[in-house]
Design a protein around this motif. Structure first.
Motif, PDB file in Angstrom:
ATOM      1  N   ASN A   1      18.844  11.912  -2.279  1.00  0.00           N
ATOM      2  CA  ASN A   1      18.608  11.591  -1.160  1.00  0.00           C
ATOM      3  C   ASN A   1      19.944  10.472   0.241  1.00  0.00           C
ATOM      4  N   PRO A   2      20.150  11.464   0.536  1.00  0.00           N
ATOM      5  CA  PRO A   2      21.691  10.227   1.736  1.00  0.00           C
ATOM      6  C   PRO A   2      20.693   9.397   3.015  1.00  0.00           C
ATOM      7  N   GLU A   3      18.906  10.621   3.063  1.00  0.00           N
ATOM      8  CA  GLU A   3      18.698   9.783   4.552  1.00  0.00           C
ATOM      9  C   GLU A   3      18.172   8.578   3.991  1.00  0.00           C
ATOM     10  N   ILE A   4      17.577   8.258   2.476  1.00  0.00           N
ATOM     11  CA  ILE A   4      16.196   7.272   2.580  1.00  0.00           C
ATOM     12  C   ILE A   4      17.076   5.541   2.830  1.00  0.00           C
ATOM     13  N   GLU A   5      15.828   5.520   3.465  1.00  0.00           N
ATOM     14  CA  GLU A   5      15.777   3.981   4.040  1.00  0.00           C
ATOM     15  C   GLU A   5      15.854   2.900   3.092  1.00  0.00           C
ATOM     16  N   VAL A   6      16.007   1.673   3.506  1.00  0.00           N
ATOM     17  CA  VAL A   6      16.718   0.619   1.519  1.00  0.00           C
ATOM     18  C   VAL A   6      15.339  -0.501   1.943  1.00  0.00           C
ATOM     19  N   ILE A   7      14.310  -0.820   2.033  1.00  0.00           N
ATOM     20  CA  ILE A   7      14.261  -2.693   2.002  1.00  0.00           C
ATOM     21  C   ILE A   7      14.582  -3.369   0.642  1.00  0.00           C
ATOM     22  N   ARG A   8      14.716  -4.364   0.162  1.00  0.00           N
ATOM     23  CA  ARG A   8      14.617  -5.196  -0.524  1.00  0.00           C
ATOM     24  C   ARG A   8      13.693  -6.065  -0.152  1.00  0.00           C
ATOM     25  N   LEU A   9      13.164  -6.874  -0.936  1.00  0.00           N
ATOM     26  CA  LEU A   9      12.186  -7.705  -0.876  1.00  0.00           C
ATOM     27  C   LEU A   9      11.498  -8.373  -1.956  1.00  0.00           C
ATOM     28  N   THR A  10      10.658  -9.460  -2.171  1.00  0.00           N
ATOM     29  CA  THR A  10       9.824 -10.383  -3.487  1.00  0.00           C
ATOM     30  C   THR A  10       8.810 -10.134  -3.075  1.00  0.00           C
ATOM     31  N   ALA A  11       7.528  -9.897  -3.311  1.00  0.00           N
ATOM     32  CA  ALA A  11       6.199 -10.300  -2.683  1.00  0.00           C
ATOM     33  C   ALA A  11       5.914 -11.231  -3.171  1.00  0.00           C
ATOM     34  N   LEU A  12       6.829 -11.586  -4.564  1.00  0.00           N
ATOM     35  CA  LEU A  12       6.372 -13.483  -4.963  1.00  0.00           C
ATOM     36  C   LEU A  12       6.724 -14.463  -3.876  1.00  0.00           C
ATOM     37  N   ARG A  13       8.083 -14.244  -3.110  1.00  0.00           N
ATOM     38  CA  ARG A  13       8.311 -15.095  -2.172  1.00  0.00           C
ATOM     39  C   ARG A  13       8.087 -14.607  -0.542  1.00  0.00           C
ATOM     40  N   GLY A  14       7.787 -13.447  -0.407  1.00  0.00           N
ATOM     41  CA  GLY A  14       7.440 -12.468   0.686  1.00  0.00           C
ATOM     42  C   GLY A  14       8.807 -12.706   1.303  1.00  0.00           C
ATOM     43  N   GLU A  15      10.057 -12.934   1.130  1.00  0.00           N
ATOM     44  CA  GLU A  15      11.325 -12.433   1.929  1.00  0.00           C
ATOM     45  C   GLU A  15      11.136 -10.980   1.324  1.00  0.00           C
ATOM     46  N   GLY A  16      11.476 -10.380   2.853  1.00  0.00           N
ATOM     47  CA  GLY A  16      12.074  -8.694   2.796  1.00  0.00           C
ATOM     48  C   GLY A  16      10.086  -8.242   3.846  1.00  0.00           C
ATOM     49  N   VAL A  17       9.126  -9.070   3.500  1.00  0.00           N
ATOM     50  CA  VAL A  17       7.569  -8.200   3.817  1.00  0.00           C
ATOM     51  C   VAL A  17       7.900  -7.847   5.362  1.00  0.00           C
ATOM     52  N   ASP A  18       8.172  -8.553   6.038  1.00  0.00           N
ATOM     53  CA  ASP A  18       8.201  -8.651   7.066  1.00  0.00           C
ATOM     54  C   ASP A  18       9.118  -7.204   7.922  1.00  0.00           C
ATOM     55  N   GLU A  19      10.288  -7.018   7.117  1.00  0.00           N
ATOM     56  CA  GLU A  19      11.136  -5.903   7.131  1.00  0.00           C
ATOM     57  C   GLU A  19      10.300  -4.865   6.573  1.00  0.00           C
ATOM     58  N   VAL A  20       9.474  -4.752   6.317  1.00  0.00           N
ATOM     59  CA  VAL A  20       8.323  -3.660   5.826  1.00  0.00           C
ATOM     60  C   VAL A  20       7.595  -3.748   6.613  1.00  0.00           C
ATOM     61  N   CYS A  21       6.489  -4.602   7.147  1.00  0.00           N
ATOM     62  CA  CYS A  21       5.473  -4.272   7.885  1.00  0.00           C
ATOM     63  C   CYS A  21       6.600  -3.551   9.533  1.00  0.00           C
TER      64      CYS A  21
END
Ligand SMILES: Nc1nc2c(ncn2[C@@H]2O[C@H](COP(=O)(O)OP(=O)(O)OP(=O)(O)O)[C@@H](O)[C@H]2O)c(=O)[nH]1
Ligand SMILES: [Mg+2]
Lengths: 77, 259
Positions: free
Chosen positions: B217-237
């Protein structure tokens, strides 16, 4: 086993279409990209027709290259 | 459930193979062929189309989270809820074969939730979502998350009428999952690569995983995160806000990414 859910719908659709006729063959077109396995469809069909007007009918699957998942036709008497 | 035929019972039972001796072909009337031409998913797709239209008309943004069992879907929802619930009305539909354990976790995080138990079923369908959303009665400019049954296969096939599918995959699953289970990655708009806090402990090439995902899926967007430490969750929001703005009537969306 989403194939089971698909076959449940199929059996009620066909039963609704054929009325009193006896169904011998149900023909489907199933694409290789369709995300449904012909073997699992056949198996689920057997399970779903049990005790219905379609009991005894065969499922004929025509495999295609696309993503189709279509009921094509039925053979009845 | 019975693993041979998928029925509800746990007891061992026969799986009959009918004998075909009772077909008296010489006596039956001529065979007629009836063309029917109907998409097998037509019923679900019709309901999904109605859902999509009705959710958009009511300003409700529905996201469908799909991932294998234990990928971290509920943990991600918990951390999104803690960040966003004071800014945006949220609700969750929890799909599992059994128990309301995930619903309890979501409730514990402070969010309205309804549990759907599918029994032998391996996916949620559009009718379940229609009933679930009706029961939750979310207000205008809200978000409803659907956590699908833990499964990378079947949920990909059933349109729920959601705004977007999000595939949640963790770094402990192996980077080749996108090419081994391509349907769900093809159907998803966003891939969340979670549990990145574990990267030092597992051999997992995140870039390679993303490349595999873009292969299907060439269009798929990707966000890397850890729910445990919280990094990346703001980007998902932030991503959710931008998506939700497509069906929300107002600019109220602006609050969602702020802590
Ligand atoms: N290290 C780490 N563990 C996590 C993270 N997210 C979830 N987990 C753990 O992974 C396990 C499964 O998480 P869940 O959130 O229950 O996964 P799920 O996808 O909702 O699982 P099902 O609903 O059963 O399909 C739990 O033990 C979580 O604590 C993360 O970011 N890092
Ligand atoms: Mg969960």
């Amino acid at each position: 086993m989403h194939e089971l859910a698909l076959m449940e719908d199929l059996v009620s659709t066909v039963a609704g279409e054929v009325g009193e006729a006896r169904v011998h063959v149900v023909r489907l077109e199933v694409g290789r990209q369709a995300c449904a396995s012909p073997d699992a469809l056949r198996f689920s069909f057997e399970v779903c027709v049990h005790g219905t007007a379609l009991e005894g009918a065969t499922l004929d699957i025509v495999e295609t290259r696309g993503a189709e998942l279509r009921l094509k036709e039925v053979e009845v008497t | 459930m019975c693993t041979t035929c998928g029925c509800e019972t746990d007891d061992v039972h026969d799986h009959h193979h009918r004998d075909h001796d009772d077909h008296h072909h010489d006596q039956v009337p001529a065979v007629r062929t009836l063309r029917i031409e109907r998409d097998l998913l037509a019923k679900n797709e019709r309901l999904a189309a109605v859902n999509r239209h009705s959710f958009a008309a009511r300003g409700i943004a529905v996201f469908n989270l799909i991932g294998s069992p234990g990928a971290g879907k509920t943990a991600l929802l918990e951390s999104i809820i803690r960040r966003v619930r004071t800014h945006v009305p949220l609700a969750v539909l929890e799909g599992d074969q059994a128990t309301d354990r995930d619903a309890q976790r979501i409730e514990g995080a402070g969010c309205r939730v309804r549990q759907i138990n599918t029994g032998a079923g391996c996916h949620l369908d559009a009718a379940m979502i229609e009933a679930g959303v009706r029961a939750l009665a979310p207000p205008r400019s809200s978000i409803v998350f659907v956590e699908n049954v833990g499964n990378l296969v079947c949920p990909a096939l059933f349109d729920l009428g959601e705004l977007a599918k999000i595939v949640v995959m963790s770094v402990t699953e192996g980077e080749d999952k996108p090419i081994k289970y391509p349907h769900v990655f093809r159907a998803s708009r966003l891939m969340v690569l979670t549990k990145t806090d574990l990267l030092p402990h597992v051999p997992f090439d995140a870039d390679r995983c993303v490349a595999f995902a873009r292969e299907v899926n060439p269009e798929i967007e990707v966000i890397r995160l850890t729910a445990l430490r919280g990094e990346g969750v703001d980007e998902v929001c932030g991503w959710l806000r931008a998506e939700a703005a497509r069906v929300w009537p107002s600019r109220r969306a602006a609050g969602i990414a702020s802590p």
